[in-house]
Scaffold this motif. Structure first.
Motif, PDB file in Angstrom:
ATOM      1  N   ALA A   1       7.211   0.162   1.092  1.00 42.01           N
ATOM      2  CA  ALA A   1       7.509   1.921   0.912  1.00 42.01           C
ATOM      3  C   ALA A   1       7.562   2.669  -0.142  1.00 42.01           C
ATOM      4  N   LEU A   2       8.552   2.353  -0.520  1.00 42.54           N
ATOM      5  CA  LEU A   2       8.782   3.002  -2.852  1.00 42.54           C
ATOM      6  C   LEU A   2       7.458   2.713  -3.088  1.00 42.54           C
ATOM      7  N   ARG A   3       6.245   1.340  -3.497  1.00 42.11           N
ATOM      8  CA  ARG A   3       5.293   1.294  -4.104  1.00 42.11           C
ATOM      9  C   ARG A   3       4.528   2.774  -3.440  1.00 42.11           C
ATOM     10  N   TYR A   4       4.220   2.825  -2.504  1.00 42.06           N
ATOM     11  CA  TYR A   4       3.201   3.682  -1.943  1.00 42.06           C
ATOM     12  C   TYR A   4       3.783   4.987  -2.174  1.00 42.06           C
TER      13      TYR A   4
ATOM     14  N   LEU B   1       3.298   9.858  -8.030  1.00 45.30           N
ATOM     15  CA  LEU B   1       2.545   9.946  -9.373  1.00 45.30           C
ATOM     16  C   LEU B   1       1.136   9.254 -10.001  1.00 45.30           C
ATOM     17  N   VAL B   2       0.623   8.827  -9.555  1.00 43.49           N
ATOM     18  CA  VAL B   2      -0.959   8.598  -9.439  1.00 43.49           C
ATOM     19  C   VAL B   2      -1.566   9.102  -8.558  1.00 43.49           C
ATOM     20  N   GLU B   3      -1.720   9.632  -7.658  1.00 49.67           N
ATOM     21  CA  GLU B   3      -2.391  10.999  -6.939  1.00 49.67           C
ATOM     22  C   GLU B   3      -1.948  12.336  -6.352  1.00 49.67           C
ATOM     23  N   ARG B   4      -0.210  12.310  -7.000  1.00 47.00           N
ATOM     24  CA  ARG B   4      -0.063  13.588  -7.357  1.00 47.00           C
ATOM     25  C   ARG B   4      -0.323  14.603  -5.898  1.00 47.00           C
ATOM     26  N   SER B   5      -0.274  13.971  -4.878  1.00 45.74           N
ATOM     27  CA  SER B   5      -0.633  14.265  -3.778  1.00 45.74           C
ATOM     28  C   SER B   5       0.947  14.765  -2.175  1.00 45.74           C
ATOM     29  N   LEU B   6       2.508  14.546  -3.138  1.00 46.14           N
ATOM     30  CA  LEU B   6       2.656  14.516  -3.152  1.00 46.14           C
ATOM     31  C   LEU B   6       4.339  15.307  -3.069  1.00 46.14           C
ATOM     32  N   SER B   7       4.732  16.104  -2.602  1.00 48.86           N
ATOM     33  CA  SER B   7       5.559  17.167  -3.345  1.00 48.86           C
ATOM     34  C   SER B   7       6.905  16.421  -4.014  1.00 48.86           C
ATOM     35  N   GLN B   8       7.293  16.869  -5.395  1.00 47.99           N
ATOM     36  CA  GLN B   8       8.793  16.173  -5.553  1.00 47.99           C
ATOM     37  C   GLN B   8       9.859  16.673  -4.974  1.00 47.99           C
ATOM     38  N   GLU B   9      10.216  17.169  -3.239  1.00 43.35           N
ATOM     39  CA  GLU B   9      11.140  17.793  -3.075  1.00 43.35           C
ATOM     40  C   GLU B   9      11.240  16.753  -1.515  1.00 43.35           C
ATOM     41  N   SER B  10       9.803  16.647  -0.845  1.00 43.81           N
ATOM     42  CA  SER B  10       9.216  15.188  -0.234  1.00 43.81           C
ATOM     43  C   SER B  10       9.632  14.032  -0.828  1.00 43.81           C
ATOM     44  N   TRP B  11       9.212  13.875  -1.869  1.00 42.38           N
ATOM     45  CA  TRP B  11       9.443  12.418  -2.734  1.00 42.38           C
ATOM     46  C   TRP B  11      10.481  12.220  -2.718  1.00 42.38           C
ATOM     47  N   ALA B  12      11.030  13.023  -2.893  1.00 39.36           N
ATOM     48  CA  ALA B  12      12.923  12.776  -3.480  1.00 39.36           C
ATOM     49  C   ALA B  12      13.591  12.636  -2.144  1.00 39.36           C
TER      50      ALA B  12
ATOM     51  N   LEU C   1      13.522   1.498 -10.196  1.00 41.50           N
ATOM     52  CA  LEU C   1      13.586   2.474 -11.939  1.00 41.50           C
ATOM     53  C   LEU C   1      11.848   1.735 -12.765  1.00 41.50           C
ATOM     54  N   GLN C   2      11.806  -0.035 -11.822  1.00 42.24           N
ATOM     55  CA  GLN C   2      10.778  -0.734 -12.547  1.00 42.24           C
ATOM     56  C   GLN C   2       9.108  -0.083 -12.448  1.00 42.24           C
ATOM     57  N   LEU C   3       9.424   0.605 -11.039  1.00 41.53           N
ATOM     58  CA  LEU C   3       8.177   1.391 -10.837  1.00 41.53           C
ATOM     59  C   LEU C   3       7.555   2.729 -12.050  1.00 41.53           C
ATOM     60  N   LEU C   4       9.301   3.016 -11.707  1.00 44.32           N
ATOM     61  CA  LEU C   4       8.904   4.799 -12.629  1.00 44.32           C
ATOM     62  C   LEU C   4       8.784   4.255 -13.873  1.00 44.32           C
ATOM     63  N   THR C   5       9.524   3.580 -14.737  1.00 42.92           N
ATOM     64  CA  THR C   5       9.308   3.755 -16.173  1.00 42.92           C
ATOM     65  C   THR C   5       7.706   2.894 -16.232  1.00 42.92           C
ATOM     66  N   ALA C   6       7.058   2.501 -15.454  1.00 42.47           N
ATOM     67  CA  ALA C   6       5.654   2.022 -15.597  1.00 42.47           C
ATOM     68  C   ALA C   6       5.126   2.863 -15.761  1.00 42.47           C
TER      69      ALA C   6
END
Length: 837
Positions: free
Chosen positions: A278-281, A287-298, A316-321
């Motif tokens: 789910a985290l990968r999704y 970060l890629v599609e940019r189709s999710l708000s920061q609030e909902s993502w967090a 952290l690994q997913l983010l720093t990629a």
């Protein structure tokens, strides 16, 4: 010869029954010797006379003093059953089992010395038996109640010999699972991807079912190496490691949890793997599609990660990629993630954010003017959480003749447990949107207010004069019914509906490009439809927000209202300009289908024809300019030779790719000569992108060539006149012909029927020419030697033809056969263009 085949059972065969119905009620001697009885069956066994063999066997069983003891005597005194192939002894054992079931006889009492002696002998035989003897021996001698010690010893021996499947099957038949070590028995089979045998092993044993799930879940823990387990069982030679990855194991665990009805909390490692997926999704969406708000993502990520240190590291690994340090820093700050292992650029950006008094949304958030905007005022969005508030708007919702948009929202689920219940139902009418709080309106279940709300929803869905619009409406209504039993029949009650998903499918028939689509970040589904029709896509950043949260955020309210109201605007636009979108002009009437209509007709009448062959038949109402057949120019795939010949017969200028020629050549010719590409299969997608819209058509190869040609002509509105018929050669695409006299035609026909005629001594030259369709690389073929020098397209004089014909003094032609250039210029023998009267 399957002993379990009831069709071959003598008890069911009238030929082996006496008038009383007893298949063995014949006068037979008793006290027959078991080995002699076995020998008497050997001849019939060798000839495979199954019917007679069974009759003889059943008569023999009745003649035995003690069939159980006799069977053991036969097995002890014979060696044939010890092999691996089919044996008479194993067949006799299976037949005896069936005979005993149809002829109940007194058996030794359970626990009696006689039965124990028989069981002890049977266990010794079982230790040497092939798998075909296991089932009848266990059944006949009730070995599941025998002394367990020798049986357990035999199972352990099978396991040590690497016969894992036989050990598990025997343990299951003898019901010895509680006395065997579960992991030792099941692990080898799991390594070989034989989960079905292990499932049978634990069937009806809840304790073992939980142990199976615990074992699989232990293999899902982070850092676990399944190869360590494989090394414990060196005799397992066919290890399926690809089926034992954490992702695949998590799927198996989830399936078994649902099958056994157990609590997912029993499998914490599987849940961790689900959270990682789910985290990968979510990171991809944000970060890629940019189709999710920061609030909902967090919010979602915080719920998935919690205090799990391993998941924090994975996040952290997913983010720093990703290279955007500002975005990564924003995410780390919102989630309070550990910062020890952050890259220097991210740490610097994080410190900068912390120094700011107020933080803002991530910098790549899209601006409002990039998306479709709700055309009504905020005060026209009504959030209704009680029946009293909803009842004031009943007349607006049920007004006859109006069109309403219907949509649903529910909290996204990223873990086991199935789809969550629907949280919100949006109903849009012209100028207003009503957001219905389903959990509030339908609780308590069975109360007067929920009953009134259910009746209102049923009236709305079943009223045929109110057109209900949706996108994938059937799936939404199934989810609604699954969430609330009071609305379980919502889908069946639907009348007068229009699913814009089906309309969207028809619009794709003509290959209309989606403006502004940007690969993975481009809109899809309803958002794509809105972009194609209204010019801008929907803003989907709130799609995966928490719809169970109360109160809903302002962004959620506007998003929910927009999702329902855009259906109305799309519908009105399609009705105003159906031809622009290649749809039927009578959209409102032809597409308004309810449940009863769909039982007779799955798609709207005018959609069926187009959807049946989506890239061959254009939708009705399309203003496509008419094209004359001789002005229509195409280039065909080499696999469409039949279609090429059919189109050439109708006067269409058709070039054909040569065998093995690269499909990109078709795109080059299409661009250079203004031709349309006709292709099929995989090349269609690549070629379509290389030419203009509507310049490439995928042909249905399941149709005959003539049907394909008709579909192509309809699609491009090509008009064929009588003068076009046979105006081109089927073979070479040439449109120039030589007109010959009737007598000359007879001579040419004669030449065609005598291709092997000898040439004159004075004229030894021959026509050298490869017959067949002209490829894109061919420039025409020129015959060599004496005779008329021609190529496709050149008008040949009668004198030149006459020089090739027999003369009165020489009955043989000057050259062998009809000149090949002449065959190229005609649709086939007779070599003459057919001119319709």
């Amino acid at each position: 010869m399957d002993p379990g085949d009831p069709a071959c059972d003598p008890a069911s065969d009238p030929a082996t029954r006496d008038p009383t119905g007893d298949p063995t009620a014949q006068s037979v001697p008793t006290g027959q010797d078991p080995l002699l009885f076995l020998q008497s069956l050997q001849m019939l066994w060798s000839t495979r006379e199954l019917r007679q063999l069974r009759e003889e066997a059943w008569r023999g069983f009745a003649a035995l003093d003690d069939p159980l003891t006799s069977l053991l005597d036969m097995l002890d005194g014979s060696q044939g059953w010890r092999g691996r192939g089919p044996s008479l002894e194993a067949w006799v054992a299976c037949e005896l089992k069936r005979w005993l079931q149809t002829r109940p006889r007194p058996r030794p009492a359970q626990g009696s010395p006689g039965l124990k002696q028989l069981q002890a002998r049977a266990v010794r035989v079982l230790a040497e038996s092939p798998p075909s003897l296991v089932e009848p021996l266990v059944s006949i001698f009730q070995l599941q109640d025998a002394d367990r010690s020798p049986l357990l010893a035999h199972i352990h021996r099978l396991h040590q010999e690497g016969r894992f499947k036989e050990a598990v099957v025997l343990g299951t038949k003898l019901q010895l699972q509680p006395d065997l070590d579960f992991e030792t028995m099941s692990a080898p089979l799991l390594l070989q991807d034989k989960v079905h045998l292990v499932e049978r092993y634990v069937d009806s044993l809840p304790d073992l079912q939980q142990r199976l799930l615990a074992l699989l879940d232990s293999w899902c823990q982070p850092g676990f190496d399944i190869r360590v387990v494989a090394r414990w069982y060196p005799q397992v030679t066919s290890v399926r490691l690809e089926r034992l990855s954490p992702r695949e194991l998590s799927r198996q665990v989830l399936r078994l949890l649902e099958r056994y009805g157990l609590d997912p909390a029993l499998c914490p490692n599987m849940i961790t793997q689900q959270h990682l997926a789910a985290l990968r999704y979510l990171c991809h969406k944000r970060l890629v599609e940019r189709s999710l708000s920061q609030e909902s993502w967090a919010e979602h990520v915080q719920g998935l990660v919690g205090q799990n240190q391993w998941l924090q590291e994975q996040l952290l690994q997913l983010l720093t990629a990703h290279n955007d340090a500002a975005v990564v820093a924003r995410c780390v700050l919102d989630l309070s993630l550990p910062t020890e292992q952050l890259p220097a650029t991210v740490a610097t950006e994080l410190n900068r954010l912390r120094l700011q008094e107020g933080t803002t949304e991530a910098p790549f958030e899209d601006r409002e003017d990039d998306h479709y905007q709700l055309p009504i005022a905020r005060e026209d969005i009504h959030f209704l959480a009680s029946w009293e508030a909803l009842s004031r708007h009943q007349e607006e919702l049920l007004q006859p003749g109006q069109v309403v948009g219907v949509d649903l929202e529910w909290k996204p689920s990223f873990c086991a447990g199935g789809r969550p219940r629907a949280s919100l139902m949006q109903v849009a009418v012209e100028g207003r949107v009503f957001l219905l709080d389903l959990p509030k309106l339908l609780s308590p279940a069975g109360g007067p207010a929920p009953r009134a709300f259910s009746r209102l929803v049923s009236r709305l869905l079943s009223e045929p004069s109110v057109t209900k619009l949706g996108y994938g409406m059937a799936g939404d209504l199934r989810s609604l019914g699954a969430s609330y039993p009071a609305l379980a029949h919502a889908e069946k009650q639907l009348r007068g509906s229009l699913d814009l998903l089906q309309v969207h499918k028809q619009m794709r028939v003509v290959d209309m490009p989606a403006p502004g689509v940007d690969g993975a970040r481009g809109p899809r589904g309803l958002s794509l439809l809105v972009q194609q029709v209204l010019g801008k896509p929907l803003d989907k950043t709130q799609q995966l927000s928490n719809w169970d949260r109360r109160p809903l955020g302002e962004g959620q309210l506007v998003y929910a209202a927009t999702d329902a109201y855009c259906l109305l605007e799309v519908y009105w636009a399609l009705c105003r300009e159906p031809a622009r979108f290649h749809l039927s002009g009578d959209l409102a009437r032809s597409l308004r289908l309810g449940r009863s209509d769909r039982s007779r007709m799955q798609e709207p009448p005018r959609l069926q024809k187009a959807l049946a062959s989506p890239r061959q038949v254009p939708a009705e109402g399309v203003a496509i300019p008419e094209v004359r057949a001789r002005a229509f120019r195409v280039v065909c795939d080499s696999m469409l030779q039949g279609l090429a010949r059919s189109l050439r017969c109708l006067g269409v200028d058709v070039l054909v790719l040569g065998a093995g020629e690269d499909h990109r050549r078709a795109a080059e010719v299409a661009r250079q000569e203004g031709r349309v590409i006709l292709t099929s299969g995989l090349p269609y997608q690549k070629l379509r992108a290389q030419v203009g819209a509507g310049r490439c058509l995928s042909v249905d190869c399941s149709l005959r060539a003539r049907q394909q040609a008709k579909a192509v002509l309809r699609h491009f509105n090509v008009r064929v006149t009588p003068a076009d018929i046979f105006s081109r050669c089927q073979a070479c695409n040439c449109d120039q012909y030589l007109k010959v006299s009737k007598d000359m035609m007879k001579q040419l026909v004669w030449l065609g029927s005598h291709p092997e005629g000898p040439s004159s001594t004075g004229h030894g030259a021959r026509w050298r020419h490869r017959r067949g369709s002209r490829g894109l690389g061919d420039t025409g073929q020129t015959p060599t030697g004496a005779g008329p020098q021609t190529r496709p397209g050149r008008v040949v004089s009668p004198a030149e033809v006459q020089s090739c014909l027999p003369t009165p003094g020489n009955s043989q032609p000057a050259f062998e056969g009809i000149p090949d250039w002449l065959q190229l210029h005609c649709p086939g023998p007779p070599a003459l263009r057919v001119i319709p009267p």
